[in-house]
Design a protein around this motif. Structure first.
Motif, PDB file in Angstrom:
ATOM      1  N   THR A  19       0.833  -1.205   0.000  1.00 52.26           N
ATOM      2  CA  THR A  19       0.000   0.000   0.000  1.00 52.26           C
ATOM      3  C   THR A  19       0.862   1.247   0.000  1.00 52.26           C
ATOM      4  O   THR A  19       0.603   2.215  -0.732  1.00 52.26           O
ATOM      5  CB  THR A  19      -0.927  -0.008   1.224  1.00 52.26           C
ATOM      6  N   LEU A  20       1.924   1.232   0.817  1.00 52.71           N
ATOM      7  CA  LEU A  20       2.808   2.399   0.908  1.00 52.71           C
ATOM      8  C   LEU A  20       3.532   2.639  -0.414  1.00 52.71           C
ATOM      9  O   LEU A  20       3.644   3.785  -0.875  1.00 52.71           O
ATOM     10  CB  LEU A  20       3.816   2.182   2.035  1.00 52.71           C
ATOM     11  N   ARG A  21       4.003   1.578  -1.038  1.00 48.99           N
ATOM     12  CA  ARG A  21       4.830   1.734  -2.239  1.00 48.99           C
ATOM     13  C   ARG A  21       4.010   1.887  -3.522  1.00 48.99           C
ATOM     14  O   ARG A  21       4.400   2.627  -4.427  1.00 48.99           O
ATOM     15  CB  ARG A  21       5.742   0.510  -2.394  1.00 48.99           C
ATOM     16  N   TYR A  22       2.865   1.163  -3.583  1.00 40.69           N
ATOM     17  CA  TYR A  22       2.187   1.054  -4.882  1.00 40.69           C
ATOM     18  C   TYR A  22       0.753   1.566  -4.882  1.00 40.69           C
ATOM     19  O   TYR A  22       0.124   1.606  -5.937  1.00 40.69           O
ATOM     20  CB  TYR A  22       2.206  -0.414  -5.348  1.00 40.69           C
ATOM     21  N   GLY A  23       0.228   1.951  -3.693  1.00 45.50           N
ATOM     22  CA  GLY A  23      -1.098   2.549  -3.654  1.00 45.50           C
ATOM     23  C   GLY A  23      -2.122   1.704  -2.922  1.00 45.50           C
ATOM     24  O   GLY A  23      -1.963   0.487  -2.761  1.00 45.50           O
ATOM     25  N   LEU A  24      -3.178   2.384  -2.465  1.00 45.19           N
ATOM     26  CA  LEU A  24      -4.206   1.734  -1.658  1.00 45.19           C
ATOM     27  C   LEU A  24      -4.910   0.601  -2.405  1.00 45.19           C
ATOM     28  O   LEU A  24      -5.389  -0.360  -1.792  1.00 45.19           O
ATOM     29  CB  LEU A  24      -5.240   2.781  -1.213  1.00 45.19           C
ATOM     30  N   HIS A  25      -4.933   0.679  -3.722  1.00 45.58           N
ATOM     31  CA  HIS A  25      -5.633  -0.356  -4.497  1.00 45.58           C
ATOM     32  C   HIS A  25      -4.962  -1.724  -4.378  1.00 45.58           C
ATOM     33  O   HIS A  25      -5.551  -2.743  -4.740  1.00 45.58           O
ATOM     34  CB  HIS A  25      -5.706   0.039  -5.975  1.00 45.58           C
ATOM     35  N   THR A  26      -3.715  -1.775  -3.861  1.00 48.04           N
ATOM     36  CA  THR A  26      -3.006  -3.058  -3.732  1.00 48.04           C
ATOM     37  C   THR A  26      -3.239  -3.727  -2.380  1.00 48.04           C
ATOM     38  O   THR A  26      -2.746  -4.831  -2.156  1.00 48.04           O
ATOM     39  CB  THR A  26      -1.483  -2.865  -3.923  1.00 48.04           C
ATOM     40  N   PHE A  27      -3.977  -3.063  -1.469  1.00 51.69           N
ATOM     41  CA  PHE A  27      -4.082  -3.580  -0.099  1.00 51.69           C
ATOM     42  C   PHE A  27      -4.664  -4.984  -0.047  1.00 51.69           C
ATOM     43  O   PHE A  27      -4.308  -5.785   0.814  1.00 51.69           O
ATOM     44  CB  PHE A  27      -4.923  -2.639   0.769  1.00 51.69           C
ATOM     45  N   ALA A  28      -5.551  -5.321  -0.942  1.00 59.22           N
ATOM     46  CA  ALA A  28      -6.188  -6.646  -0.916  1.00 59.22           C
ATOM     47  C   ALA A  28      -5.311  -7.735  -1.531  1.00 59.22           C
ATOM     48  O   ALA A  28      -5.661  -8.918  -1.471  1.00 59.22           O
ATOM     49  CB  ALA A  28      -7.527  -6.597  -1.648  1.00 59.22           C
ATOM     50  N   GLN A  29      -4.165  -7.371  -2.085  1.00 58.15           N
ATOM     51  CA  GLN A  29      -3.318  -8.376  -2.732  1.00 58.15           C
ATOM     52  C   GLN A  29      -2.613  -9.243  -1.694  1.00 58.15           C
ATOM     53  O   GLN A  29      -2.080  -8.744  -0.711  1.00 58.15           O
ATOM     54  CB  GLN A  29      -2.283  -7.688  -3.635  1.00 58.15           C
ATOM     55  N   HIS A  30      -2.598 -10.539  -1.956  1.00 63.78           N
ATOM     56  CA  HIS A  30      -1.895 -11.486  -1.096  1.00 63.78           C
ATOM     57  C   HIS A  30      -0.393 -11.191  -1.143  1.00 63.78           C
ATOM     58  O   HIS A  30       0.135 -10.810  -2.193  1.00 63.78           O
ATOM     59  CB  HIS A  30      -2.160 -12.900  -1.595  1.00 63.78           C
ATOM     60  N   ALA A  31       0.293 -11.357   0.005  1.00 60.56           N
ATOM     61  CA  ALA A  31       1.707 -10.998   0.084  1.00 60.56           C
ATOM     62  C   ALA A  31       2.479 -12.036   0.898  1.00 60.56           C
ATOM     63  O   ALA A  31       1.902 -12.940   1.514  1.00 60.56           O
ATOM     64  CB  ALA A  31       1.868  -9.603   0.700  1.00 60.56           C
ATOM     65  N   CYS A  32       3.809 -11.897   0.903  1.00 67.61           N
ATOM     66  CA  CYS A  32       4.658 -12.895   1.570  1.00 67.61           C
ATOM     67  C   CYS A  32       4.405 -12.971   3.076  1.00 67.61           C
ATOM     68  O   CYS A  32       4.466 -14.064   3.658  1.00 67.61           O
ATOM     69  CB  CYS A  32       6.129 -12.576   1.301  1.00 67.61           C
TER      70      CYS A  32
END
Length: 218
Positions: free
Chosen positions: A116-129
Motif C-alpha cells: 500500500t505504501l509503495r504502490y497505492g491503496l488499491h493493492t491492499f487486498a493483494q496477497h503478500a509474503c
C-alpha cells in the motif's frame, strides 16, 4: 517464458532423494531439514523470488539472523560458502551449490502494508509474503512476533556505492537452483513470492520446487 518440466538439480548428487514437491505460484511451504540433509530450491520457470526463513527446529527462538550472517561473511549477498546463522551466531545452513550466483538479504518480504505504501491503496487486498509466512508458520507454532528479516532467493537487489538499493530485473533463469546443507535440524518457511507490482517475479509469479536429499557424508 519457457516452462521447465523437470529440475536440473537431480543431476547433482546430494545423496538419496527423500522428497520432491512443487510449490505453486504465490503459495507457502515448510519443512524440517535434518542435520546433514540438503534442501535444493529450484526456480522452475525463471525469475521467481523465493522468500525464506529458518529456525533451529528444537528452539524456534533461535531464528535466522541477517545481522550475524552478514557480519561473519562481510558481504550482503549469499552464494556458495555462505553460512546462514541464527541470532546466537550458530550455523543453521550452509550453501553448497548455487547456479544463480547471488541472492538478496536486504529487500525483505512484501506485505499488504508495504504494498500500500509503495504502490497505492488499491493493492491492499493483494496477497503478500507476510501472509504466507503467517499462515504456514501457524502450522508450526509460530506467530507474527517470530517473523524476522528474511532471505530472497533468486531476487536481484543491487546496492549502489551510495548505499541505495532497489528491486530490478532478475538474474535467474528457468531451472537454476541453490542447495543448502542443514548444520542442525532446521525448520524452514518459504513464501513463493506473490508480488506483481515490481520486477522481482517478472510481474508474473511462477512455480518453485523443493527437493530434500539425504546428503553425502563429509
Amino acid at each position: 517464458m519457457t516452462i521447465a518440466t523437470a529440475s536440473v538439480a537431480s543431476a547433482v548428487d546430494f545423496g538419496a532423494e527423500i522428497s520432491r514437491e512443487i510449490v505453486a505460484a504465490r503459495a507457502p511451504w515448510s519443512a524440517v531439514i535434518t542435520a546433514g540433509q540438503v534442501l535444493t530450491i529450484v526456480d522452475l520457470d525463471g525469475n521467481q523470488a523465493v522468500d525464506f526463513l529458518a529456525y533451529a527446529a528444537d528452539d524456534t527462538d533461535r531464528a535466522y539472523s541477517a545481522q550475524a550472517t552478514l557480519q561473519e561473511q562481510d558481504s550482503v549477498y549469499l552464494t556458495v560458502g555462505s553460512v546462514l546463522r541464527d541470532n546466537e551466531s550458530t550455523a543453521l545452513l550452509t550453501i553448497i551449490a548455487d547456479d544463480c550466483g547471488r541472492h538478496d538479504t536486504l529487500g525483505g518480504a512484501c506485505s499488504k502494508e508495504s504494498n500500500t505504501l509503495r504502490y497505492g491503496l488499491h493493492t491492499f487486498a493483494q496477497h503478500a509474503c507476510v501472509e504466507n509466512f503467517l499462515a504456514e508458520g501457524s502450522r508450526r507454532g509460530l506467530g507474527k512476533r517470530d517473523l524476522v528479516s528474511n532471505i530472497n532467493w533468486f531476487m536481484n537487489v543491487p546496492v549502489d556505492p551510495d548505499g541505495a538499493l532497489g528491486i530490478v530485473d532478475g538474474i535467474s533463469a528457468p531451472g537454476l537452483s541453490v542447495s543448502l546443507r542443514a548444520e542442525v535440524d532446521t525448520l524452514v518457511l518459504v513464501s513463493n513470492c506473490p508480488q506483481i507490482n515490481n520486477p522481482c517475479n517478472g510481474f508474473n509469479p511462477s512455480r518453485a520446487e523443493m527437493i530434500i536429499s539425504a546428503g553425502v557424508p563429509a
